[in-house]
Scaffold this active site. Structure first.
Site, short mmCIF file in Angstrom:
data_model
loop_
_atom_site.label_atom_id
_atom_site.label_comp_id
_atom_site.label_asym_id
_atom_site.label_seq_id
_atom_site.Cartn_x
_atom_site.Cartn_y
_atom_site.Cartn_z
N ARG A 276 34.27 4.25 70.43
CA ARG A 276 35.69 4.31 70.12
C ARG A 276 36.07 5.65 69.51
O ARG A 276 37.23 5.87 69.22
CB ARG A 276 36.05 3.23 69.08
CG ARG A 276 36.32 1.81 69.58
CD ARG A 276 37.68 1.55 70.04
NE ARG A 276 38.44 0.42 69.63
CZ ARG A 276 38.29 -0.85 70.00
NH1 ARG A 276 37.28 -1.24 70.72
NH2 ARG A 276 39.17 -1.76 69.65
N ARG B 39 46.52 0.05 65.83
CA ARG B 39 45.48 0.10 66.87
C ARG B 39 45.81 1.13 67.94
O ARG B 39 44.94 1.86 68.41
CB ARG B 39 45.30 -1.29 67.51
CG ARG B 39 44.63 -2.29 66.56
CD ARG B 39 44.79 -3.72 67.02
NE ARG B 39 44.12 -4.01 68.26
CZ ARG B 39 44.42 -5.06 69.04
NH1 ARG B 39 45.39 -5.89 68.70
NH2 ARG B 39 43.75 -5.27 70.14
N ARG C 244 45.51 -13.74 68.77
CA ARG C 244 44.56 -13.03 67.92
C ARG C 244 45.30 -12.51 66.69
O ARG C 244 46.41 -11.99 66.82
CB ARG C 244 43.98 -11.83 68.69
CG ARG C 244 42.58 -12.09 69.20
CD ARG C 244 42.10 -10.97 70.11
NE ARG C 244 42.09 -9.65 69.49
CZ ARG C 244 41.54 -8.57 70.05
NH1 ARG C 244 40.96 -8.68 71.24
NH2 ARG C 244 41.56 -7.40 69.47
N LYS D 248 40.86 -4.35 79.48
CA LYS D 248 39.41 -4.16 79.50
C LYS D 248 38.67 -5.49 79.52
O LYS D 248 37.73 -5.68 80.29
CB LYS D 248 38.93 -3.36 78.28
CG LYS D 248 39.42 -1.94 78.23
CD LYS D 248 38.71 -1.15 77.15
CE LYS D 248 38.97 -1.67 75.75
NZ LYS D 248 40.38 -1.59 75.32
N ARG E 278 50.12 -11.59 74.20
CA ARG E 278 48.84 -12.13 74.69
C ARG E 278 48.46 -13.41 73.96
O ARG E 278 48.63 -13.53 72.76
CB ARG E 278 47.76 -11.06 74.47
CG ARG E 278 46.38 -11.47 74.92
CD ARG E 278 45.51 -10.26 75.08
NE ARG E 278 45.21 -9.59 73.82
CZ ARG E 278 44.41 -8.53 73.75
NH1 ARG E 278 43.86 -8.04 74.83
NH2 ARG E 278 44.16 -7.97 72.58
P1 AMP Z 1 38.82 -5.12 70.40
O1 AMP Z 1 38.51 -6.56 70.64
O2 AMP Z 1 37.96 -4.19 71.22
O3 AMP Z 1 40.29 -4.81 70.52
O4 AMP Z 1 38.42 -4.81 68.88
C1 AMP Z 1 39.03 -5.49 67.81
C2 AMP Z 1 38.77 -4.72 66.51
O5 AMP Z 1 37.35 -4.67 66.25
C3 AMP Z 1 39.21 -3.27 66.51
O6 AMP Z 1 40.59 -3.13 66.20
C4 AMP Z 1 38.32 -2.69 65.41
O7 AMP Z 1 38.79 -3.05 64.12
C5 AMP Z 1 37.01 -3.42 65.65
N1 AMP Z 1 36.16 -2.67 66.60
C6 AMP Z 1 35.82 -3.05 67.88
N2 AMP Z 1 35.03 -2.12 68.44
C7 AMP Z 1 34.88 -1.14 67.53
C8 AMP Z 1 34.18 0.12 67.51
N3 AMP Z 1 33.50 0.57 68.58
N4 AMP Z 1 34.22 0.85 66.37
C9 AMP Z 1 34.88 0.43 65.28
N5 AMP Z 1 35.58 -0.72 65.24
C10 AMP Z 1 35.58 -1.50 66.34
#
Ligand code: AMP
Length: 211
Positions: free
Chosen positions: A88, A163, A152, A13, A122
């Site tokens: 999400r 996740r 990360r 994404k 990654r």
């Molecule tokens: P990402 O970078 O999109 O993989 O997000 C990293 C982390 O941020 C996720 O594992 C969640 O802990 C938190 N996070 C990101 N977007 C959301 C969302 N829409 N709702 C809740 N937690 C989020």
């Protein structure tokens, strides 16, 4: 054009979002990036978010929805945007429907068996580029800007497991939600190269813009 990018962690994404933002001049709003910036800066939101992001769980809806609602009210969001990582779950999608009128939900569909290796391998750069260790030949610097690459903290196996299961139980049902709204467009060859996936995405977006 108001777009949602949907896909499991590791579906690509973020990579596609940068390309889409560049080509279509769309504002890229990533809730993950917003949380990481808040954690880095030690804000109140960052303090709340940290334990959730560290363990791979979702940050509570009331915090997340408020952040997105506020961000979409800024002037620069008036010309269209792309939401990456939001919504999400079903509750977030229903809230979003109250304050935004989404045109397209782009779902990047990748074979589940590929995701663990993709995420755990990654490596990121602060400039936004990401790499996979298998292509780095031991290099630890970004080919684009020379920055030092890092992993990360949530890209480690235990957290990735959480996740992925969170994605399956809470986020994947959104595919049906947007399908029923007639807004779902799936990119089915998510396993292809980023270039292949981008070509498919552009075909979908160009058709939408020209219809
Ligand atoms: P990402 O970078 O999109 O993989 O997000 C990293 C982390 O941020 C996720 O594992 C969640 O802990 C938190 N996070 C990101 N977007 C959301 C969302 N829409 N709702 C809740 N937690 C989020």
């Amino acid at each position: 054009m108001k777009i949602i990018l949907l896909g499991a962690p590791g579906a690509g994404k973020g990579t596609q979002a940068s390309r889409i933002a560049g080509k279509y001049k769309l504002l890229h709003i990533s809730t993950g990036d917003i949380f990481r910036a808040n954690i880095k800066n030690g804000t109140e939101i960052g303090k709340i978010a940290k334990s959730y992001t560290d363990s791979g769980r979702l940050v509570p809806d009331e915090v997340t929805c408020e952040i997105v609602k506020d961000r979409l009210s800024w002037k620069d969001a008036g010309q269209g945007y792309m939401l990456d990582g939001f919504p999400r779950n079903l509750f977030q999608a229903q809230q979003l429907d109250k304050f935004a009128d989404i045109d397209i939900c782009l779902n990047i569909d990748v074979d589940e068996s590929l995701l663990m290796d993709r995420i755990c391998g990654r490596r990121m750069c602060a400039c936004g580029e990401s790499y996979h260790v298998s292509t780095l030949q031991g290099s630890e610097t970004c080919a684009k800007c020379g920055g030092k690459l890092y992993q990360r903290p949530d890209d480690v196996p235990e957290t990735v497991k959480t996740r992925l299961s969170t994605y399956k139980s809470q986020t994947a049902p959104l595919i049906e939600y947007y399908k029923s709204q007639g807004k779902l467009y799936s990119v089915t060859s998510g396993e292809g190269s980023p270039d292949d996936v981008f070509v498919q995405i552009c075909a979908i977006l160009d058709k939408f813009l020209n219809d």
